[in-house]
Scaffold this motif. Structure first.
Motif, PDB file in Angstrom:
ATOM      1  N   SER A 228       0.817  -1.221   0.000  1.00 27.64           N
ATOM      2  CA  SER A 228       0.000   0.000   0.000  1.00 27.64           C
ATOM      3  C   SER A 228       0.850   1.270   0.000  1.00 27.64           C
ATOM      4  CB  SER A 228      -0.927   0.006   1.218  1.00 27.64           C
ATOM      5  OG  SER A 228      -0.176   0.035   2.427  1.00 27.64           O
ATOM      6  N   PRO A 230       3.530   2.330  -1.814  1.00 34.05           N
ATOM      7  CA  PRO A 230       3.694   3.010  -3.120  1.00 34.05           C
ATOM      8  C   PRO A 230       2.403   3.645  -3.623  1.00 34.05           C
ATOM      9  CG  PRO A 230       4.740   0.853  -3.130  1.00 34.05           C
ATOM     10  CD  PRO A 230       3.922   0.922  -1.887  1.00 34.05           C
ATOM     11  N   PHE A 231       1.264   2.976  -3.395  1.00 33.01           N
ATOM     12  CA  PHE A 231      -0.008   3.537  -3.848  1.00 33.01           C
ATOM     13  C   PHE A 231      -0.357   4.814  -3.086  1.00 33.01           C
ATOM     14  CE2 PHE A 231      -0.429  -0.908  -5.166  1.00 33.01           C
ATOM     15  CZ  PHE A 231      -0.890  -0.754  -6.465  1.00 33.01           C
ATOM     16  N   LYS A 232      -0.058   4.858  -1.789  1.00 35.86           N
ATOM     17  CA  LYS A 232      -0.350   6.061  -1.012  1.00 35.86           C
ATOM     18  C   LYS A 232       0.543   7.215  -1.428  1.00 35.86           C
ATOM     19  CE  LYS A 232      -0.058   3.946   3.032  1.00 35.86           C
ATOM     20  NZ  LYS A 232      -0.105   3.721   4.509  1.00 35.86           N
ATOM     21  N   ILE A 233       1.816   6.919  -1.692  1.00 34.14           N
ATOM     22  CA  ILE A 233       2.718   7.975  -2.155  1.00 34.14           C
ATOM     23  C   ILE A 233       2.276   8.482  -3.526  1.00 34.14           C
ATOM     24  CG2 ILE A 233       5.082   8.473  -2.865  1.00 34.14           C
ATOM     25  CD1 ILE A 233       6.060   6.546  -0.744  1.00 34.14           C
ATOM     26  N   MET A 234       1.872   7.553  -4.428  1.00 36.91           N
ATOM     27  CA  MET A 234       1.415   7.948  -5.761  1.00 36.91           C
ATOM     28  C   MET A 234       0.161   8.814  -5.672  1.00 36.91           C
ATOM     29  SD  MET A 234       0.354   5.522  -8.994  1.00 36.91           S
ATOM     30  CE  MET A 234      -1.048   4.850  -8.068  1.00 36.91           C
ATOM     31  N   LEU A 235      -0.779   8.430  -4.819  1.00 33.77           N
ATOM     32  CA  LEU A 235      -1.997   9.228  -4.631  1.00 33.77           C
ATOM     33  C   LEU A 235      -1.670  10.615  -4.106  1.00 33.77           C
ATOM     34  CD1 LEU A 235      -5.110   9.521  -4.448  1.00 33.77           C
ATOM     35  CD2 LEU A 235      -4.938   8.545  -2.136  1.00 33.77           C
ATOM     36  N   VAL A 237       1.093  12.316  -4.420  1.00 38.30           N
ATOM     37  CA  VAL A 237       1.768  13.120  -5.435  1.00 38.30           C
ATOM     38  C   VAL A 237       0.795  13.553  -6.526  1.00 38.30           C
ATOM     39  CG1 VAL A 237       3.553  13.075  -7.222  1.00 38.30           C
ATOM     40  CG2 VAL A 237       4.015  12.096  -4.972  1.00 38.30           C
ATOM     41  N   MET A 238      -0.115  12.674  -6.928  1.00 39.60           N
ATOM     42  CA  MET A 238      -1.050  12.984  -8.009  1.00 39.60           C
ATOM     43  C   MET A 238      -1.988  14.131  -7.646  1.00 39.60           C
ATOM     44  SD  MET A 238      -2.072   9.217  -9.505  1.00 39.60           S
ATOM     45  CE  MET A 238      -3.349   9.944 -10.518  1.00 39.60           C
ATOM     46  N   ASP A 240      -1.223  16.524  -5.683  1.00 40.41           N
ATOM     47  CA  ASP A 240      -0.382  17.643  -5.230  1.00 40.41           C
ATOM     48  C   ASP A 240      -0.619  17.879  -3.739  1.00 40.41           C
ATOM     49  OD1 ASP A 240       1.463  19.608  -5.317  1.00 40.41           O
ATOM     50  OD2 ASP A 240       0.343  20.985  -6.602  1.00 40.41           O
TER      51      ASP A 240
END
Length: 255
Positions: A228, A230-235, A237-238, A240
């Motif tokens: 989870s 990587p998905f939380k970091i991606m969310l 960042v997306m 902002d």
């Protein structure tokens, strides 16, 4: 040489020096013309400039406590700490970065308050247009206004009741600092945890979804946090996230 016989004499000498030191120090202070109490013709008293500077330098040791108790710093640093915990990162961003971000955002939010205090109190005092006590009374007014705007009335009422001063103040504007400060900090803690709770929810949903998928696939030995994160970091960042969080914190103070 017999040091055992000299020991009582040595202790007696130290004792006499200890008795004489306060008197000697007082005599030295009395001999300094800069450290004196000035009595004005109208009966009021004020300290000399040198002594006022000494008092101000001593007060500088309380700046960290004042920064945490009288500004937006408490709310900001707690929200950033909860954000790091919600994402699942233990050391990134580091404590130094979180404190640095909190300080700079605090200066941004408190800039109008500091500017007003500087123009109405600090500069006139430095130009010797007003005494220290008057400068303090005027300079604290912008901070009182800021704290009152962020403090819940029920928190003030609780501390008024704890101080056994119910019915003594006509309005919250007349509440002294010894009651306003703890009420302000209590309100800031509550607001910070409310914002942190709202931040925690989307990351918690991601953790629950990932854990359910892994359990359905029979991969119960694999930690959901590893998947989870990587998905939380991606969310974050997306959307902002940093700009969104900082904008939300600034808006929560009425900016």
């Amino acid at each position: 040489m017999n040091f055992g016989r000299l020991k009582p004499l040595f202790l007696l000498t130290l004792f006499l020096i200890g008795l004489a030191a306060p008197s000697w120090a007082y005599a030295q202070i009395e001999g300094l013309p800069a450290l004196k109490l000035i009595t004005n013709p109208d009966g009021t008293q004020e300290y000399s400039v040198t002594l006022q500077v000494l008092l101000l330098m001593t007060a500088f040791t309380f700046i960290p406590a004042m920064l945490m108790m009288m500004t937006s710093f408490t709310r900001i640093v707690i929200v950033f700490a909860i954000l790091r915990q919600a994402i699942g990162l233990q050391q990134s961003p580091s404590n130094q970065i979180i404190i640095g971000l909190s300080l700079f955002l605090t200066f941004f939010i408190m800039a109008p308050v500091f500017k007003e205090a500087n123009e109405t109190a600090i500069q006139p005092y430095l130009e010797e247009k007003m005494p220290l006590q008057e400068a303090f009374d005027i300079g604290i007014k912008p901070l009182r206004t800021f704290m009152l705007a962020q403090t819940r009335s029920e928190d003030i009422n609780v501390f008024v009741r704890l101080a056994d001063e119910e019915g003594k103040y006509e309005s919250v504007e007349t509440v002294p600092l010894n009651i306003l400060l703890p009420a302000f900090v209590t309100s800031e803690l509550k607001t910070a945890f409310q914002i942190g709770f709202m931040i925690f929810i989307p990351f918690l949903i991601i953790d629950m979804v990932v854990a359910s998928v892994l359990m359905a696939m029979g991969m119960m030995m694999l930690s959901p946090m590893i998947i989870s994160l990587p998905f939380k970091i991606m969310l974050f960042v997306m959307v902002d996230g940093w700009l969104l969080i900082m904008g939300t914190l600034a808006a929560s103070f009425g900016l």
